[in-house]
Design a protein around this motif. Structure first.
Motif, mmCIF file in Angstrom:
data_model
loop_
_atom_site.group_PDB
_atom_site.id
_atom_site.type_symbol
_atom_site.label_atom_id
_atom_site.label_comp_id
_atom_site.label_asym_id
_atom_site.label_seq_id
_atom_site.Cartn_x
_atom_site.Cartn_y
_atom_site.Cartn_z
ATOM 1 N N LEU A 52 4.993 5.208 -6.160
ATOM 2 C CA LEU A 52 3.700 5.804 -5.906
ATOM 3 C C LEU A 52 3.700 6.242 -4.483
ATOM 4 O O LEU A 52 3.867 5.384 -3.564
ATOM 5 C CB LEU A 52 2.482 4.942 -6.029
ATOM 6 N N LYS A 59 -1.906 7.686 -4.332
ATOM 7 C CA LYS A 59 -1.967 7.058 -5.631
ATOM 8 C C LYS A 59 -1.952 5.666 -5.843
ATOM 9 O O LYS A 59 -2.748 4.989 -6.684
ATOM 10 C CB LYS A 59 -0.655 7.393 -6.444
ATOM 11 N N ALA A 60 -1.509 4.867 -4.718
ATOM 12 C CA ALA A 60 -1.793 3.230 -4.888
ATOM 13 C C ALA A 60 -3.190 3.094 -4.562
ATOM 14 O O ALA A 60 -3.630 2.137 -5.308
ATOM 15 C CB ALA A 60 -0.765 2.976 -3.493
ATOM 16 N N LYS A 70 1.941 -2.637 -13.291
ATOM 17 C CA LYS A 70 2.792 -1.128 -12.996
ATOM 18 C C LYS A 70 3.710 -1.512 -11.943
ATOM 19 O O LYS A 70 3.277 -2.106 -10.890
ATOM 20 C CB LYS A 70 1.840 -0.257 -12.780
ATOM 21 N N ASP A 71 4.826 -0.850 -11.884
ATOM 22 C CA ASP A 71 5.851 -0.627 -10.822
ATOM 23 C C ASP A 71 5.458 0.181 -9.862
ATOM 24 O O ASP A 71 4.980 1.579 -10.323
ATOM 25 C CB ASP A 71 7.158 -0.138 -11.323
ATOM 26 N N MET A 72 5.134 -0.101 -8.661
ATOM 27 C CA MET A 72 4.351 0.599 -7.691
ATOM 28 C C MET A 72 5.524 1.413 -6.644
ATOM 29 O O MET A 72 5.116 2.374 -5.841
ATOM 30 C CB MET A 72 3.613 -0.018 -6.270
ATOM 31 N N CYS A 125 0.847 -0.963 -0.016
ATOM 32 C CA CYS A 125 0.056 -0.028 -0.127
ATOM 33 C C CYS A 125 0.796 1.533 -0.069
ATOM 34 O O CYS A 125 0.295 2.453 0.089
ATOM 35 C CB CYS A 125 -0.826 -0.114 1.257
ATOM 36 N N ARG A 126 2.096 1.216 -0.200
ATOM 37 C CA ARG A 126 3.121 2.241 0.010
ATOM 38 C C ARG A 126 3.199 2.991 1.275
ATOM 39 O O ARG A 126 3.637 4.312 1.236
ATOM 40 C CB ARG A 126 2.787 3.199 -1.049
ATOM 41 N N GLN A 181 5.058 -5.027 -8.232
ATOM 42 C CA GLN A 181 4.138 -4.712 -9.177
ATOM 43 C C GLN A 181 2.907 -5.090 -9.263
ATOM 44 O O GLN A 181 2.226 -6.172 -8.690
ATOM 45 C CB GLN A 181 4.676 -5.488 -10.663
ATOM 46 N N PHE A 182 1.805 -4.096 -9.568
ATOM 47 C CA PHE A 182 0.242 -4.252 -9.405
ATOM 48 C C PHE A 182 -0.241 -4.071 -10.798
ATOM 49 O O PHE A 182 -0.237 -3.068 -11.359
ATOM 50 C CB PHE A 182 -0.470 -3.333 -8.502
ATOM 51 N N ALA A 235 -4.922 3.424 -7.682
ATOM 52 C CA ALA A 235 -4.848 2.457 -8.621
ATOM 53 C C ALA A 235 -5.575 1.195 -8.371
ATOM 54 O O ALA A 235 -5.582 0.224 -9.243
ATOM 55 C CB ALA A 235 -3.211 2.170 -8.474
#
Length: 229
Positions: A70, A74-75, A65-67, A50-51, A61-62, A78
């Motif tokens: 973020l 922004k996560a 996309k490389d997280m 969740c950053r 990657q989610f 996404a």
């Protein structure tokens, strides 16, 4: 490529290393149980996804996309919906206000959430602080659904709840799996309940993978070794 992929994740809290090369894969529509004893890195792994905690090595990657770059909001945008440990409802807001605070367009609206949890409809105008612990957990899960996530992450969603409320939460999770096709990552200690809903499991010990595989392949011996008291 998997919907969610963690490869070689290392993470620190200050000088203390919490994660030592964690790997995890989750496909669309699957439920994965992230398991281990207390303090073994499960919540830290959720925070990395969740950053909320930055990783120092490895890749997240989610949906391809490389997280890494973020920020948390922004996560969430996404498609990550978090039900955090400890519920963390907004105590001074009503149930309705909590639900709409982070709402995003999609099928999950107040009506859909209160159909899943009728008790929230009854408490709609009450403050979150006035709810029981179980009702607050329903609210926390409902609030995450209101973001209309593509991946739902539940960190100890049934911890400390009365047995009857735990069963309501588990029934809701089973319903989400059966009816929505939403990917779900679950941290919980209830092996019997996890066996009913999870497709596969990852077990952590001291911040590292020690077992992963289909839930049906998780033997009593492995569970005893890594999950027993």
């Amino acid at each position: 490529m998997s919907f969610l992929t963690l490869e070689g994740i290392e993470a620190f809290y200050g000088p203390s290393q919490a994660l030592f090369g964690v790997d995890l894969q989750l496909n669309e529509g699957e439920v994965c149980a992230l398991m281990g004893r207390n303090g073994m890195g499960k919540s830290s792994t959720i925070k990395v996804i969740c950053r909320l905690l930055r990783h120092s090595a490895g890749q997240v990657q989610f949906d391809g996309k490389d997280m890494a770059a973020l920020p948390p909001h922004k996560a969430a945008q996404a498609g990550l919906g978090l039900v955090p440990e400890g519920r963390r409802c907004f105590p001074n807001l009503t149930v309705q206000e909590n639900l709409i605070a982070a709402a995003r367009p999609g099928p999950w609206d107040v009506s859909a959430v209160t159909r899943l949890f009728p008790r929230l409809a009854e408490r709609r105008d009450q403050s979150a602080a006035s709810l029981s612990g179980g009702e607050q957990q329903m609210l926390s899960l409902g609030r995450a659904l209101m973001t209309n996530p593509r991946l739902l992450l539940l960190d100890e969603a049934t911890e400390g709840l009365a047995p009857v409320v735990r069963q309501e939460i588990w029934a809701a999770i089973r319903q989400l799996k059966a009816e929505t096709g939403m990917a779900i990552l679950l941290v919980d200690k209830s092996l019997a309940e996890l066996r009913q809903v999870a497709d596969h499991a990852v077990i952590l010990e001291r911040g590292s993978n020690v077992w992963s595989g289909a839930m049906t392949a998780l033997t009593a011996e492995v569970a005893d070794r890594y999950l027993g008291v």
